[in-house]
Design an enzyme around this catalytic site. Structure first.
Site, PDB file in Angstrom:
ATOM      1  N   HIS A 148       0.925  -1.037   0.155  1.00  0.00           N
ATOM      2  CA  HIS A 148       0.047  -0.062  -0.001  1.00  0.00           C
ATOM      3  C   HIS A 148       0.681   1.206   0.006  1.00  0.00           C
ATOM      4  O   HIS A 148       1.683   1.479   0.948  1.00  0.00           O
ATOM      5  CB  HIS A 148      -0.741  -0.170   0.967  1.00  0.00           C
ATOM      6  CG  HIS A 148      -1.908   1.020   1.284  1.00  0.00           C
ATOM      7  ND1 HIS A 148      -3.219   1.016   1.334  1.00  0.00           N
ATOM      8  CD2 HIS A 148      -1.823   2.405   1.087  1.00  0.00           C
ATOM      9  CE1 HIS A 148      -3.776   2.360   1.405  1.00  0.00           C
ATOM     10  NE2 HIS A 148      -2.902   3.101   1.217  1.00  0.00           N
TER      11      HIS A 148
ATOM     12  N   HIS B  71       1.554   5.430  -1.505  1.00  0.00           N
ATOM     13  CA  HIS B  71       1.228   6.607  -2.525  1.00  0.00           C
ATOM     14  C   HIS B  71       2.456   7.303  -3.088  1.00  0.00           C
ATOM     15  O   HIS B  71       3.463   7.517  -2.352  1.00  0.00           O
ATOM     16  CB  HIS B  71       0.595   7.798  -1.776  1.00  0.00           C
ATOM     17  CG  HIS B  71      -0.536   7.159  -1.046  1.00  0.00           C
ATOM     18  ND1 HIS B  71      -1.831   7.363  -1.644  1.00  0.00           N
ATOM     19  CD2 HIS B  71      -0.960   6.333   0.091  1.00  0.00           C
ATOM     20  CE1 HIS B  71      -2.824   6.879  -1.054  1.00  0.00           C
ATOM     21  NE2 HIS B  71      -2.315   6.412   0.052  1.00  0.00           N
ATOM     22  N   LEU B  72       2.378   7.002  -4.409  1.00  0.00           N
ATOM     23  CA  LEU B  72       3.723   7.711  -5.223  1.00  0.00           C
ATOM     24  C   LEU B  72       3.645   8.935  -5.808  1.00  0.00           C
ATOM     25  O   LEU B  72       4.599   9.640  -6.304  1.00  0.00           O
ATOM     26  CB  LEU B  72       4.218   6.886  -6.271  1.00  0.00           C
ATOM     27  CG  LEU B  72       4.921   5.559  -5.640  1.00  0.00           C
ATOM     28  CD1 LEU B  72       5.189   4.414  -6.852  1.00  0.00           C
ATOM     29  CD2 LEU B  72       6.376   5.858  -4.961  1.00  0.00           C
ATOM     30  N   ARG B  73       2.358   9.502  -5.947  1.00  0.00           N
ATOM     31  CA  ARG B  73       2.016  10.745  -6.471  1.00  0.00           C
ATOM     32  C   ARG B  73       2.508  10.837  -7.858  1.00  0.00           C
ATOM     33  O   ARG B  73       2.533   9.858  -8.330  1.00  0.00           O
ATOM     34  CB  ARG B  73       2.826  11.957  -5.386  1.00  0.00           C
ATOM     35  CG  ARG B  73       2.554  12.068  -4.016  1.00  0.00           C
ATOM     36  CD  ARG B  73       0.933  11.938  -3.560  1.00  0.00           C
ATOM     37  NE  ARG B  73       0.952  12.150  -2.473  1.00  0.00           N
ATOM     38  CZ  ARG B  73      -0.261  11.738  -1.364  1.00  0.00           C
ATOM     39  NH1 ARG B  73      -1.100  10.942  -1.996  1.00  0.00           N
ATOM     40  NH2 ARG B  73      -0.311  12.012  -0.163  1.00  0.00           N
TER      41      ARG B  73
ATOM     42  N   ASN C  55      -5.203   7.451  -5.941  1.00  0.00           N
ATOM     43  CA  ASN C  55      -5.690   8.817  -5.798  1.00  0.00           C
ATOM     44  C   ASN C  55      -5.012   9.757  -5.880  1.00  0.00           C
ATOM     45  O   ASN C  55      -4.663  10.970  -5.357  1.00  0.00           O
ATOM     46  CB  ASN C  55      -6.264   8.887  -4.114  1.00  0.00           C
ATOM     47  CG  ASN C  55      -4.884   8.869  -3.301  1.00  0.00           C
ATOM     48  OD1 ASN C  55      -3.903   8.159  -3.590  1.00  0.00           O
ATOM     49  ND2 ASN C  55      -4.927   9.378  -1.825  1.00  0.00           N
TER      50      ASN C  55
ATOM     51  N   LYS D 279      -9.340  -0.107  -5.878  1.00  0.00           N
ATOM     52  CA  LYS D 279      -9.451   0.398  -4.629  1.00  0.00           C
ATOM     53  C   LYS D 279     -10.861   1.437  -4.409  1.00  0.00           C
ATOM     54  O   LYS D 279     -11.532   1.900  -5.144  1.00  0.00           O
ATOM     55  CB  LYS D 279      -8.369   1.724  -4.668  1.00  0.00           C
ATOM     56  CG  LYS D 279      -8.236   2.357  -3.270  1.00  0.00           C
ATOM     57  CD  LYS D 279      -7.611   1.582  -1.953  1.00  0.00           C
ATOM     58  CE  LYS D 279      -8.013   2.232  -0.674  1.00  0.00           C
ATOM     59  NZ  LYS D 279      -6.713   3.320  -0.507  1.00  0.00           N
TER      60      LYS D 279
ATOM     61  N   HIS E  12     -10.583   1.414   1.584  1.00  0.00           N
ATOM     62  CA  HIS E  12     -10.206   2.244   2.697  1.00  0.00           C
ATOM     63  C   HIS E  12     -11.442   2.303   3.518  1.00  0.00           C
ATOM     64  O   HIS E  12     -12.471   2.739   3.328  1.00  0.00           O
ATOM     65  CB  HIS E  12     -10.102   3.834   2.023  1.00  0.00           C
ATOM     66  CG  HIS E  12      -9.677   4.719   3.201  1.00  0.00           C
ATOM     67  ND1 HIS E  12      -8.647   5.211   3.346  1.00  0.00           N
ATOM     68  CD2 HIS E  12     -10.704   5.111   4.040  1.00  0.00           C
ATOM     69  CE1 HIS E  12      -8.442   6.167   4.357  1.00  0.00           C
ATOM     70  NE2 HIS E  12      -9.692   6.000   4.675  1.00  0.00           N
TER      71      HIS E  12
ATOM     72  N   HIS F 299      -4.542  -0.558   5.752  1.00  0.00           N
ATOM     73  CA  HIS F 299      -3.978   0.217   6.754  1.00  0.00           C
ATOM     74  C   HIS F 299      -5.201   0.035   8.167  1.00  0.00           C
ATOM     75  O   HIS F 299      -5.536   0.967   8.714  1.00  0.00           O
ATOM     76  CB  HIS F 299      -4.015   1.700   6.607  1.00  0.00           C
ATOM     77  CG  HIS F 299      -4.686   2.282   5.664  1.00  0.00           C
ATOM     78  ND1 HIS F 299      -6.287   2.244   5.999  1.00  0.00           N
ATOM     79  CD2 HIS F 299      -4.837   3.011   4.524  1.00  0.00           C
ATOM     80  CE1 HIS F 299      -6.898   2.922   4.937  1.00  0.00           C
ATOM     81  NE2 HIS F 299      -6.144   3.306   4.176  1.00  0.00           N
TER      82      HIS F 299
ATOM     83  N   LEU G 209      -5.136   9.143   7.929  1.00  0.00           N
ATOM     84  CA  LEU G 209      -6.065   8.548   7.821  1.00  0.00           C
ATOM     85  C   LEU G 209      -6.275   7.036   7.409  1.00  0.00           C
ATOM     86  O   LEU G 209      -5.580   6.679   6.466  1.00  0.00           O
ATOM     87  CB  LEU G 209      -7.368   9.308   6.964  1.00  0.00           C
ATOM     88  CG  LEU G 209      -7.658  10.612   7.503  1.00  0.00           C
ATOM     89  CD1 LEU G 209      -8.598  11.270   6.337  1.00  0.00           C
ATOM     90  CD2 LEU G 209      -8.490  10.367   8.891  1.00  0.00           C
TER      91      LEU G 209
ATOM     92  N   ASP H 280       1.677   2.774   3.659  1.00  0.00           N
ATOM     93  CA  ASP H 280       0.563   3.915   3.203  1.00  0.00           C
ATOM     94  C   ASP H 280       1.419   5.112   3.246  1.00  0.00           C
ATOM     95  O   ASP H 280       1.041   6.252   3.938  1.00  0.00           O
ATOM     96  CB  ASP H 280      -0.519   3.780   4.526  1.00  0.00           C
ATOM     97  CG  ASP H 280      -1.629   4.810   3.791  1.00  0.00           C
ATOM     98  OD1 ASP H 280      -1.695   5.238   2.907  1.00  0.00           O
ATOM     99  OD2 ASP H 280      -2.432   5.229   4.931  1.00  0.00           O
TER     100      ASP H 280
ATOM    101  N   HIS I 136       3.044  14.726   1.749  1.00  0.00           N
ATOM    102  CA  HIS I 136       2.471  15.815   1.518  1.00  0.00           C
ATOM    103  C   HIS I 136       3.729  17.111   1.572  1.00  0.00           C
ATOM    104  O   HIS I 136       4.385  16.697   2.336  1.00  0.00           O
ATOM    105  CB  HIS I 136       1.192  16.235   2.151  1.00  0.00           C
ATOM    106  CG  HIS I 136       0.027  15.143   2.045  1.00  0.00           C
ATOM    107  ND1 HIS I 136      -0.656  15.564   1.116  1.00  0.00           N
ATOM    108  CD2 HIS I 136      -0.144  14.249   2.739  1.00  0.00           C
ATOM    109  CE1 HIS I 136      -1.754  14.718   1.024  1.00  0.00           C
ATOM    110  NE2 HIS I 136      -1.575  13.629   1.980  1.00  0.00           N
TER     111      HIS I 136
ATOM    112  N   ALA J  11      -4.012  14.946   5.615  1.00  0.00           N
ATOM    113  CA  ALA J  11      -3.515  13.493   6.195  1.00  0.00           C
ATOM    114  C   ALA J  11      -2.457  12.912   5.475  1.00  0.00           C
ATOM    115  O   ALA J  11      -2.725  12.705   4.215  1.00  0.00           O
ATOM    116  CB  ALA J  11      -5.001  12.842   6.186  1.00  0.00           C
TER     117      ALA J  11
HETATM  118  O1  DOR Z   1      -3.400   9.588   5.647  1.00  0.00           O
HETATM  119  C1  DOR Z   1      -3.729   9.397   4.445  1.00  0.00           C
HETATM  120  N1  DOR Z   1      -3.141   9.709   3.521  1.00  0.00           N
HETATM  121  N2  DOR Z   1      -4.676   8.437   4.315  1.00  0.00           N
HETATM  122  C2  DOR Z   1      -5.196   8.293   3.104  1.00  0.00           C
HETATM  123  O2  DOR Z   1      -6.382   7.382   2.987  1.00  0.00           O
HETATM  124  C3  DOR Z   1      -4.686   8.871   2.054  1.00  0.00           C
HETATM  125  C4  DOR Z   1      -3.162   9.198   1.887  1.00  0.00           C
HETATM  126  C5  DOR Z   1      -2.832  10.258   1.203  1.00  0.00           C
HETATM  127  O3  DOR Z   1      -3.046   9.961  -0.180  1.00  0.00           O
HETATM  128  O4  DOR Z   1      -2.549  11.421   1.448  1.00  0.00           O
HETATM  129 ZN    ZN Z   2      -3.340   5.028   1.525  1.00  0.00          ZN
END
Ligand code: DOR
Ligand code: ZN
Length: 354
Positions: free
Chosen positions: A20, A22-24, A48, A106, A143, A181, A226, A254, A258, A270
């Site tokens: 799990h 997030h690579l942006r 996302n 997802k 999620h 998560h 989150l 996860d 940011h 988050a």
């Molecule tokens: O903390 C989180 N950040 N929870 C998520 O479900 C999304 C993630 C994000 O993409 O920043």
């Molecule tokens: Zn996530």
């Protein structure tokens, strides 16, 4: 007396995967990808983005951008996912499966988290997609939080499980499902008791921290993610299920980068960035709990077994040697504050990329 330096404990580990992540995109992707690729062979890449990765064509294009962002000489396999919406139809699921590059879909309840506005307002809308996923054996990644603002933020996982996820798991009896998560006793108990084919990922922060970490000495935006961190009883449930070696629970960081200014804000985003030290953080926690022997299967075996992929054959080496985490990393034009910024971590990856 010998002048040799003391021998440091080492841990040889089958190269792990992150189930799990997030690579942006763009500069952010280029900033964070090398951290993951140095540690993990593969990762399930969350969809996302803005706009979200709602089609096979978008997922394949994103995959190419990830591979294009990989520094020369590094190997890494992105396992792509599709972002489900109220309008995802059976044909899109068929295309995703046929592509061979998409490993799960997802489910973000609309409004539950970052970039979930296009998510699902009612799982009833997903019936054709879920039927097709079950038939093609494409896992559903969830999620698992209620997005109803009236539900207490610490109860959202339990509420979602009771009202949405438990009925869904029964309605689609052969659909493989990952509760991403997992953050609560209720979540752990649900997964332990569920029918075969139901699993969960576990982040470093939900293993290491409880909600006190959000408020220690002041408001701590870099500990906000989150699902939000829960109480100590919840954290212990997660540690204990890992200590028991239950194969339904495996590694998923996860890691969710940011920019500093988006987190240190009146309405902070988050997400906790942990990719800079992901496997090291798990090793530290497992050692502190006296369960280091559980790390190899948690990090490198249960995940591929669930996804029906081969376990990796390469190895990585961790060395028991404290190092200081920088206060921030470059993140495109911005800065990224990592988990444990300015503190030490007791395990180090032996071969960081140049
Ligand atoms: O903390 C989180 N950040 N929870 C998520 O479900 C999304 C993630 C994000 O993409 O920043
Ligand atoms: Zn996530």
């Amino acid at each position: 007396m010998s002048s040799l330096p003391p021998r440091r404990a080492q841990l040889l580990l089958r190269r792990p995967d992150d189930w799990h992540l997030h690579l942006r995109d763009g500069a952010a992707l280029r900033a964070v990808l090398p951290f993951t690729a140095a540690r993990f062979a593969r990762a399930i890449v969350m969809p996302n983005l803005a706009p979200p990765v709602t089609s096979t064509a978008l997922a394949l294009a994103y995959r190419e951008r990830i591979l294009g962002a990989l520094p020369a000489g590094m190997r890494f396999q992105p396992l792509m996912t599709l972002y489900l919406t109220d309008h995802t139809n059976a044909a899109e699921i068929e295309r995703a499966h046929a592509s061979g590059a998409i490993y799960g879909c997802k489910l973000y309840p609309a409004g539950a988290t970052t970039h979930s506005d296009a998510g699902v307002t009612d799982v009833a809308h997903l019936a054709p997609a879920l039927e097709t996923m079950m038939r093609l054996d494409l896992p559903l990644l969830v999620h698992g939080e209620a997005s109803d603002a009236r539900v207490d933020v610490f109860e959202r996982e339990a509420h979602f499980i009771e009202h949405i996820l438990a009925p869904l798991v029964e309605r689609y009896p052969r659909l493989r499902v990952v509760l991403e998560h997992v953050s609560s006793t209720a979540g752990v108990q649900f997964v332990c008791a569920a029918r075969p084919g139901v699993a969960a990922t576990i982040t470093p922060q939900h293993l290491m921290l409880n909600r006190n970490a959000l408020f220690s000495g002041g408001l701590r935006p870099h500990h906000y993610c989150l699902p939000v961190l829960k109480g100590e009883r919840d954290r212990r449930s997660i540690v204990e299920v890992v200590a028991g070696g239950n194969p339904r629970f495996f590694l998923g960081t996860d890691s969710a980068p940011h920019a500093r200014h988006s987190k240190e804000s009146a309405c902070g985003c988050a997400g906790i960035f942990s990719a800079h030290a992901a496997i090291e953080l798990y090793a530290e926690l497992f050692e502190a709990e006296g369960i280091l022997s559980r790390l190899p299967a948690f990090a490198s075996e249960f995940g591929p077994d669930f996804y029906r992929l081969a376990r990796n054959s390469e190895q990585i080496t961790l060395v028991k040697e404290a190092w200081s985490v920088p206060s921030a990393y470059a993140f495109g034009e911005a800065e990224l504050v990592p988990l444990r910024a300015g503190e030490t971590i007791s395990w180090r990856l032996a071969s960081e990329p140049a």
